[in-house]
Design a protein around this motif. Sequence first.
Motif, PDB file in Angstrom:
ATOM      1  N   ARG A 290       0.834  -1.212   0.000  1.00  0.00           N
ATOM      2  CA  ARG A 290       0.000   0.000   0.000  1.00  0.00           C
ATOM      3  C   ARG A 290       0.863   1.254   0.000  1.00  0.00           C
ATOM      4  N   GLN A 291       0.388   2.252  -0.750  1.00  0.00           N
ATOM      5  CA  GLN A 291       1.036   3.558  -0.792  1.00  0.00           C
ATOM      6  C   GLN A 291      -0.038   4.638  -0.816  1.00  0.00           C
ATOM      7  N   PRO A 292       0.278   5.864  -0.397  1.00  0.00           N
ATOM      8  CA  PRO A 292      -0.728   6.930  -0.378  1.00  0.00           C
ATOM      9  C   PRO A 292      -1.281   7.232  -1.772  1.00  0.00           C
ATOM     10  N   ALA A 293      -2.567   7.546  -1.806  1.00  0.00           N
ATOM     11  CA  ALA A 293      -3.232   7.913  -3.059  1.00  0.00           C
ATOM     12  C   ALA A 293      -4.288   8.965  -2.752  1.00  0.00           C
ATOM     13  N   PRO A 294      -4.532   9.891  -3.686  1.00  0.00           N
ATOM     14  CA  PRO A 294      -5.579  10.906  -3.455  1.00  0.00           C
ATOM     15  C   PRO A 294      -6.963  10.271  -3.457  1.00  0.00           C
ATOM     16  N   LEU A 295      -7.908  10.907  -2.788  1.00  0.00           N
ATOM     17  CA  LEU A 295      -9.273  10.377  -2.736  1.00  0.00           C
ATOM     18  C   LEU A 295      -9.925  10.333  -4.112  1.00  0.00           C
ATOM     19  N   SER A 296      -9.387  11.091  -5.066  1.00  0.00           N
ATOM     20  CA  SER A 296      -9.936  11.070  -6.421  1.00  0.00           C
ATOM     21  C   SER A 296      -9.758   9.710  -7.083  1.00  0.00           C
ATOM     22  N   LYS A 297      -8.926   8.838  -6.509  1.00  0.00           N
ATOM     23  CA  LYS A 297      -8.735   7.489  -7.057  1.00  0.00           C
ATOM     24  C   LYS A 297      -9.805   6.513  -6.562  1.00  0.00           C
ATOM     25  N   LEU A 298     -10.685   6.981  -5.705  1.00  0.00           N
ATOM     26  CA  LEU A 298     -11.789   6.129  -5.256  1.00  0.00           C
ATOM     27  C   LEU A 298     -12.898   6.117  -6.304  1.00  0.00           C
ATOM     28  N   VAL A 299     -13.438   4.930  -6.564  1.00  0.00           N
ATOM     29  CA  VAL A 299     -14.612   4.765  -7.437  1.00  0.00           C
ATOM     30  C   VAL A 299     -15.683   4.090  -6.584  1.00  0.00           C
ATOM     31  N   LEU A 300     -16.691   4.857  -6.193  1.00  0.00           N
ATOM     32  CA  LEU A 300     -17.693   4.371  -5.258  1.00  0.00           C
ATOM     33  C   LEU A 300     -18.934   3.873  -5.994  1.00  0.00           C
ATOM     34  N   GLY A 301     -19.250   2.597  -5.832  1.00  0.00           N
ATOM     35  CA  GLY A 301     -20.499   2.047  -6.353  1.00  0.00           C
ATOM     36  C   GLY A 301     -21.626   2.340  -5.380  1.00  0.00           C
ATOM     37  N   LEU A 302     -22.732   2.857  -5.881  1.00  0.00           N
ATOM     38  CA  LEU A 302     -23.865   3.268  -5.034  1.00  0.00           C
ATOM     39  C   LEU A 302     -25.025   2.316  -5.243  1.00  0.00           C
ATOM     40  N   GLU A 303     -25.509   1.729  -4.143  1.00  0.00           N
ATOM     41  CA  GLU A 303     -26.543   0.698  -4.257  1.00  0.00           C
ATOM     42  C   GLU A 303     -27.402   0.697  -3.000  1.00  0.00           C
ATOM     43  N   CYS A 304     -28.645   0.225  -3.124  1.00  0.00           N
ATOM     44  CA  CYS A 304     -29.483   0.028  -1.949  1.00  0.00           C
ATOM     45  C   CYS A 304     -30.182  -1.326  -2.044  1.00  0.00           C
ATOM     46  N   GLY A 305     -30.497  -1.911  -0.909  1.00  0.00           N
ATOM     47  CA  GLY A 305     -31.187  -3.193  -0.880  1.00  0.00           C
ATOM     48  C   GLY A 305     -31.864  -3.378   0.463  1.00  0.00           C
ATOM     49  N   GLY A 306     -33.008  -4.046   0.473  1.00  0.00           N
ATOM     50  CA  GLY A 306     -33.763  -4.141   1.708  1.00  0.00           C
ATOM     51  C   GLY A 306     -34.113  -2.746   2.200  1.00  0.00           C
ATOM     52  N   SER A 307     -34.591  -1.898   1.270  1.00  0.00           N
ATOM     53  CA  SER A 307     -34.876  -0.500   1.604  1.00  0.00           C
ATOM     54  C   SER A 307     -36.151  -0.383   2.436  1.00  0.00           C
ATOM     55  N   ASP A 308     -36.232   0.712   3.195  1.00  0.00           N
ATOM     56  CA  ASP A 308     -37.429   0.989   3.991  1.00  0.00           C
ATOM     57  C   ASP A 308     -37.859   2.432   3.772  1.00  0.00           C
ATOM     58  N   GLY A 309     -38.895   2.833   4.491  1.00  0.00           N
ATOM     59  CA  GLY A 309     -39.435   4.180   4.332  1.00  0.00           C
ATOM     60  C   GLY A 309     -38.524   5.291   4.794  1.00  0.00           C
ATOM     61  N   PHE A 310     -37.430   4.948   5.492  1.00  0.00           N
ATOM     62  CA  PHE A 310     -36.459   5.943   5.915  1.00  0.00           C
ATOM     63  C   PHE A 310     -35.266   6.047   4.965  1.00  0.00           C
ATOM     64  N   SER A 311     -35.065   5.051   4.096  1.00  0.00           N
ATOM     65  CA  SER A 311     -33.873   5.020   3.240  1.00  0.00           C
ATOM     66  C   SER A 311     -33.720   6.297   2.424  1.00  0.00           C
ATOM     67  N   GLY A 312     -34.840   6.795   1.891  1.00  0.00           N
ATOM     68  CA  GLY A 312     -34.808   7.960   1.018  1.00  0.00           C
ATOM     69  C   GLY A 312     -34.650   9.284   1.728  1.00  0.00           C
ATOM     70  N   ILE A 313     -34.671   9.276   3.082  1.00  0.00           N
ATOM     71  CA  ILE A 313     -34.515  10.533   3.818  1.00  0.00           C
ATOM     72  C   ILE A 313     -33.321  10.515   4.769  1.00  0.00           C
ATOM     73  N   SER A 314     -32.627   9.375   4.845  1.00  0.00           N
ATOM     74  CA  SER A 314     -31.425   9.321   5.696  1.00  0.00           C
ATOM     75  C   SER A 314     -30.243   8.739   4.921  1.00  0.00           C
ATOM     76  N   ALA A 315     -30.179   7.425   4.784  1.00  0.00           N
ATOM     77  CA  ALA A 315     -29.000   6.778   4.201  1.00  0.00           C
ATOM     78  C   ALA A 315     -28.747   7.198   2.756  1.00  0.00           C
TER      79      ALA A 315
END
Length: 538
Positions: A290-315
């Motif tokens: 491991r070596q230091p890297a800028p946060l711009s090298k992160l590729v974040l996959g965004l997903e939801c599952g088992g969602s509830d009525g709060f998912s859209g207003i919090s997580a």
Amino acid sequence: MQKKALKVNPKDNVIVALVDLIAGETIIVDQHEYKIVKNTQAKHKFVTEDLSEGDKIYMYGIIVGKAVTQIAKGELITTENVKHQSAKVEKKTATTAWSAPNVDKWKNKTFSGYHREDGQVGTENVWLFFPLVFCENRNIEILKDIFEKELLVEKTSKHQLLLRSLINNSTEDEVDNLNEESSKVFKNIEVKFITHQGGCGGIRQDAEALGRLLAGYVKNPNVAGATVLSLGCQNLQVQIFKDALAKISPDNKKPIIVYEQQKSGTVDEMLNGIIKDSYEAIKKANEIKRQPAPLSKLVLGLECGGSDGFSGISANPVLGQLSDIMAAIGGSTLLSEFPELCGVEQELVNRCVHEKDAERFLQLMKDFEASVVAAGSGFDMNPSPGNIKDGLITDAMKSAGAAKKGGSSPIQDVLDYTEYIQKPGLNLLCTPGNDVECTTALVSSGSNIVLFTTGLGTPTGNPVVPVIKIASNTALVEKMPDIIDFNTGGIISGDKTINEVADELLEHIIKIASGEIKTKAQILNQNDFIPWKRGVSL
């Protein structure tokens, strides 16, 4: 003091209950009084005015359903009085302005990752074994057993200790004293194994898609190299896989070991060769540190599952804020699950930087829904029984909350299934809503971290990429602490803001990306992999 209810958007004619509401009680929301008609559980919604049959239901400022009966002011909406409806979208109608968040505190932050020759940076260092066809699954399982026993001496699980104590008529503590502590032969490399049910017996397009999917896994920055097993006669030929890899990684420098059983003689001869060649390659990959890297090298996959009525207003809004931060610092995010974007298409096409991407998004949505209708269903069937029970009663309502994961930044690119990410910023990726099929696709398209929001709880993981489980409510964290990594429930209770929680989550992501802590899915050895099969078996 916690609010009892929340009106998400001024245009809405429904209000979300943040706590259980009792029939007959009067509550005040935004200086308006509402008398609750029926008992309304937390996460569910009641209407702000009398509605007639055919009237539209609005939430998050968009159409999410229509009334199919009269609904009185203050009355709970259910699957009996409301049905799915969404706005029709034909084209891009405007260009959405964006005000980027202040990211001064993140510009010089780094994580400690594995640098690849193509410029990508991994959050893990994995040697991957996988088959091109299901006929080789048994050989993969044999190799898994061999390599895991020799490369990783693991402490016996508590469940195995329980059985051992019963067999030996001894206490668990007595048996545990005889148990060896974990010790890894190699400190800088993980060895992971994938099996699947594809590669032959279906339409050629599915085999080719699987080849592209597996090529994406090899390209993924978390992978140091791979051992690939082929039978020889299957639809997914070795050359198809190699061509797919060459297309997305023309200058691939990662070691790829390929064995074809029908050219290798006996199974023993093939396995002997695989073990020798793979061991030498794994030993060399272990030298990468491991070596230091800028946060711009992160590729974040965004997903939801088992969602509830709060998912859209919090997580989900927390992920949206995080997505905007990533866009502002030059990082990348992938918003997936196209069936859960039904109803929010206009907002998304208006955010597309390029007209061709807006057109492509609408065409992919149209084609996907047409295939669902041809199978005798529709996007309106997307909400699961668990979703409905916890307040998400239409697909458009679920989608409106799910889309919040994408924040408000411009959409830089639209990708079909198995296409690899090319541009920084927010990207749309066509995947199904199925938890594992979606996660599998996000990793193939380049995600080196997957952020998975849930309101009900799900144990999904991935063999290559850390999957961070983010709860929409505190009760879930308390009930299922073994699978949840992060809590956004403080937003619901009013103790924290979305921006505060997003900053906390990014700090947590940096620790996981740097290998300082493991996700719960990694600790549980949750290595799920399911390709999206779009065709039929032949």
